[in-house]
Design an enzyme around this catalytic site. Structure first.
Site, PDB file in Angstrom:
ATOM      1  N   HIS A 170       0.848  -1.308  -0.169  1.00 38.92           N
ATOM      2  CA  HIS A 170      -0.056   0.038  -0.123  1.00 38.92           C
ATOM      3  C   HIS A 170       0.702   1.317   0.075  1.00 38.92           C
ATOM      4  CE1 HIS A 170      -3.106   2.922   1.496  1.00 38.92           C
ATOM      5  NE2 HIS A 170      -3.898   1.968   1.579  1.00 38.92           N
ATOM      6  N   GLU A 273      -0.750   1.534  -5.289  1.00 36.79           N
ATOM      7  CA  GLU A 273      -0.518   0.180  -4.559  1.00 36.79           C
ATOM      8  C   GLU A 273      -0.575  -0.960  -5.620  1.00 36.79           C
ATOM      9  OE1 GLU A 273      -3.754   2.369  -1.894  1.00 36.79           O
ATOM     10  OE2 GLU A 273      -3.885   0.229  -1.628  1.00 36.79           O
TER      11      GLU A 273
END
Ligand code: TA6
Length: 301
Positions: A170, A273
């Site tokens: 992320h 991400e």
């Protein structure tokens, strides 16, 4: 609990890597080699910073990030594992899984021939994690810090039955200003738009961000490139073992509500991400190893 001294004795490398403890109580691997500097919290195997020598940081870290046990760090490369987003059936379980807020262990460190530094972490399972994830598995994170940053998330199914895995690196990227930036590489891709009512759309052209963006692009293995006119550079996100790309900027109201972006903090970051989510959740067969790899590098614009 491994002490700082024993960590440095066993895994420290002169001219490459040492371990330090920061206010708040987290232990970090501090990497400083010929190519770059980086810092990685052992909790969550969370890469917090990465900056090639002579360049602007590649990775964004909030000025209000907290470094305390059990809390996710705002910025860097949070590891979303073994699910992405809310848990499929139990809303009491942590969003994006538990991996980023539990203790991992250092398993290996190496100074590589090209001057890069390698470190591998392994998640430490316990009764709490097993209660959330009743599958026999291991997960490791390998980071290679050089002119580029390579991150590999390795999941092994050590049991006798297959399991479904959702995951993502992320990653928060440092940009001059969200108004100076275009993300290339996802043109024509289908995405799930999570802002407002969840809707499926198709990406038209490059991604320009002028309000909250929260999109999961599916069935894409392409590199993404963040073109930053303000810094006259591009950040390339190359990946393997990943079919989803998530693009997120909370914009002002959401960032203020989250409380750890800092004033206008969201203008200096964008998340791109690399993961496997929604349509791309991975089935890991018994005995199988699944690798998600991302490589972050910068190019002149
Ligand atoms: O990847 C985007 C997202 O799923 C957003 O919906 C938002 O929840 C973000 O992750 C951050 O989540 P966190 O739990 O780190 O605050």
């Amino acid at each position: 609990m491994t002490t700082l001294n024993s960590l440095n004795q066993q895994f420290g490398i002169a001219g490459h890597l040492q371990f330090i403890e920061v206010d708040g109580g987290l232990t970090f691997a501090e990497i400083n080699n010929a190519h770059a500097t980086a810092s990685i919290a052992i909790q969550g195997a969370h890469i917090a910073t990465f900056q090639p020598k002579g360049e602007e940081p590649i990775i964004w870290l909030s000025k209000l990030a907290k470094f305390v046990p059990g809390k996710s760090i705002r910025g860097g490369v949070p590891v979303c594992w073994p699910w992405f987003g809310p848990h499929a059936t139990d809303s009491k379980l942590p969003g994006h899984g538990y991996a980023r807020t539990v203790m991992w262990e250092v398993q290996e460190t190496k100074a590589l021939a090209d001057g890069s530094t390698f470190i591998r972490f392994g998640l430490i399972e316990n009764e709490t994690t097993k209660a959330q994830w009743p599958h026999a598995s291991t997960v490791q994170l390998e980071a290679t810090v050089g002119k580029a940053l390579k991150v590999e998330l390795i999941t092994k199914n050590t049991g006798n039955t297959a399991f479904q895995l959702g995951e993502a690196l992320h990653t928060y990227f440092h940009i001059s200003d969200v108004g100076n930036m275009t993300i290339r590489g996802l043109e024509g891709c289908e995405y799930i738009d999570k802002v407002g009512e969840t809707t499926r759309r198709t990406q038209q052209g490059g991604i320009v961000i002028e309000s909250e963006v929260d999109r999961v692009y599916v069935n894409t293995t392409a590199d993404c490139v963040i073109e930053d006119k303000g810094l006259k550079r591009a950040i390339r996100i190359a990946k393997t073992g990943s079919k989803s790309a998530v693009v997120w900027n909370p914009w002002t109201e959401k960032a203020d509500k989250m409380g750890d972006f800092g004033p206008q903090g969201h203008r200096g970051m964008v998340c791109v991400e690399s993961g496997n989510a929604f349509d791309n959740v991975v089935t890991v067969q018994a005995g199988e190893t699944h690798r998600l790899v991302a490589v972050y590098s910068s190019e002149k614009l």
